[in-house]
Enzyme design. Structure first.
Site, PDB file in Angstrom:
ATOM      1  N   ASP A  68      -7.680  44.707  17.561  1.00  0.00           N
ATOM      2  CA  ASP A  68      -9.028  45.090  18.303  1.00  0.00           C
ATOM      3  C   ASP A  68      -9.339  45.882  17.724  1.00  0.00           C
ATOM      4  O   ASP A  68      -8.661  47.185  17.216  1.00  0.00           O
ATOM      5  CB  ASP A  68      -8.253  44.743  19.895  1.00  0.00           C
ATOM      6  CG  ASP A  68      -7.586  43.657  20.058  1.00  0.00           C
ATOM      7  OD1 ASP A  68      -8.027  42.156  20.677  1.00  0.00           O
ATOM      8  OD2 ASP A  68      -6.162  44.166  20.420  1.00  0.00           O
ATOM      9  N   ASP A  70     -12.061  48.723  19.799  1.00  0.00           N
ATOM     10  CA  ASP A  70     -12.400  49.501  21.036  1.00  0.00           C
ATOM     11  C   ASP A  70     -13.444  50.235  20.692  1.00  0.00           C
ATOM     12  O   ASP A  70     -13.430  50.925  19.552  1.00  0.00           O
ATOM     13  CB  ASP A  70     -11.185  50.122  21.580  1.00  0.00           C
ATOM     14  CG  ASP A  70     -10.574  48.119  22.283  1.00  0.00           C
ATOM     15  OD1 ASP A  70     -11.124  47.079  22.345  1.00  0.00           O
ATOM     16  OD2 ASP A  70      -8.924  48.777  23.204  1.00  0.00           O
ATOM     17  N   ASP A 134      -3.548  58.677  25.972  1.00  0.00           N
ATOM     18  CA  ASP A 134      -2.404  59.022  26.518  1.00  0.00           C
ATOM     19  C   ASP A 134      -1.676  59.774  25.196  1.00  0.00           C
ATOM     20  O   ASP A 134      -0.401  60.413  25.357  1.00  0.00           O
ATOM     21  CB  ASP A 134      -1.270  57.134  26.202  1.00  0.00           C
ATOM     22  CG  ASP A 134      -1.940  56.555  25.719  1.00  0.00           C
ATOM     23  OD1 ASP A 134      -2.664  56.847  24.598  1.00  0.00           O
ATOM     24  OD2 ASP A 134      -1.431  55.328  26.001  1.00  0.00           O
TER      25      ASP A 134
END
Length: 387
Positions: A68, A70, A134
């Site tokens: 993906d 993003d 994170d």
């Protein structure tokens, strides 16, 4: 090497981030989805900044092909929606925009503020947004038009050194979102970036924080593991850090109490990984077989059941009930779990009919009364007897 500058409290220029050029990061432009580049170009043409962010940048630096792409920007969701007619705003609190290109979906998020730590929903600047990521390997921003990687936190260096390092302080990162522990385990198992003793110890101490996490989020994380092609390595890490108990408590208890079950369960995870390589588009039910087959074998003496010609339908119904409890809190699509149970029973020698691909599942046909009745019982058409 280039640098991105900002200002300190007194207005003096300070280095904020390292900017890696294409000669330094070596990301080949042909690995970037052309539609993702198109989204970024349109946002920039409209006066906004925009970058590919997170896992895609990490994978590109590692030499892998991202699944993906993003995108993050300083445009708000409503402005993104106005730029792209082929888009939809999703989420109630944490609002995102999905931009559609045929079957492809690009998730476009707005820079977030750190005013409420790493979980607030206020919009902010890129300097703030990076501090909500994170781990450093996921906190990289890539501009495919300039072919530059923006690195505020030493993420490129950590990837090259093989280190998994949190961006958010250890005393907050897992309290604010316990699912980050599962991601740490996944990244450690799949990227070659290893956890320090301190991080691993913190995860073990914090494992109980996963207890109140919703089954839907845990299901999502477990399905990512099943589909990853690295299930064996990820589950091994999850067991070592006491996290697999939250994902599959029944299987974990079986493994702790029965070394033979553990050996067979882990061997089946290796077979699952092989399936993901050979048959990338295999249906979920085909993959779930590897999580439940050892448990099904433990339910009864199948040889005796087959010899006395027990009803295949009755065996299926009892097995369904047991397997449904066994995989909790995971809640996969019912038709896929049914497929997995039937496949496992056929491997054992129980002559159970496999549904056709276009056959409607229980609860999808007939009257409302029949749908309610079938929702209470998984029993479908059955063969007259076992082999």
């Amino acid at each position: 090497m280039l640098y991105r500058y900002g200002k300190d409290e007194k207005g003096r220029p300070v280095k904020k981030a390292v900017v890696y050029t294409k000669e330094e990061h070596k990301i080949p432009l042909d690995k970037i989805d052309s539609d993702a580049i198109g989204v970024i170009r349109r946002l920039k043409d409209s006066g906004f900044s925009a970058y590919i962010v997170g896992g895609a940048v990490r994978d590109l630096i590692l030499g892998n092909n991202p699944k993906d792409f993003d995108i993050t920007t300083d445009a708000t969701p409503s402005k993104i929606k106005r730029i792209f007619r082929n888009s939809r705003i999703i989420g109630r609190r944490f609002r995102l925009v999905h931009v559609f290109f045929g079957p492809k979906i690009f998730e476009v998020s707005t820079f977030r503020s750190t005013a409420e730590g790493s979980i607030g929903n206020d919009f902010g600047s890129m300097d703030e947004d990076v501090m909500r990521r994170d781990f450093t390997l996921n906190a990289l921003y890539y501009d495919p038009l300039q072919e530059q990687v923006i690195d505020y936190v030493g993420g490129v260096r950590d990837i090259r050194k093989g280190v998994l390092r949190p961006v958010i302080p250890l005393d907050r990162i897992f309290v604010e979102d316990p699912v980050r522990m599962l991601r740490a385990v996944k990244y450690s198992a799949t990227t070659g970036c290893k956890m320090s003793w301190t991080l691993r110890h913190k995860i073990r101490k914090s494992a109980s924080l996963l207890a109140p996490v919703s089954p839907s989020r845990l299901t999502e994380e477990l399905l990512k593991i099943i589909n990853s092609g690295h299930a064996f390595d990820i589950v091994s890490e999850a067991l070592d850090t006491d996290l697999y108990m939250a994902l599959q408590p029944a299987a974990t208890e079986f493994m702790f109490s029965d070394k033979k079950f553990e050996k067979s369960y882990m061997a089946n995870l290796k077979r699952l990984d092989a399936l993901n390589v050979i048959e990338k588009d295999a249906r979920l039910g085909k993959k779930l077989v590897y999580l439940i087959k050892d448990f099904i074998l433990s339910l009864t003496d199948w040889k005796k059941e087959i010899e006395r010609k027990s009803s295949a339908g009755e065996l299926y119904t009892k097995t369904w009930d047991e397997c449904r409890r066994f995989v909790l809190p995971m809640n996969p699509q019912r038709s896929e779990l049914e497929y997995a149970i039937r496949s496992a029973l056929r491997e054992i020698g129980v002559c159970i009919r496999m549904p056709k691909a276009d056959e409607k599942r229980p609860g999808q046909q007939g009257s409302a009364r029949r749908r309610r009745r079938r929702s209470r019982s998984p029993k479908l058409r059955e063969e007259s007897s076992a082999l």
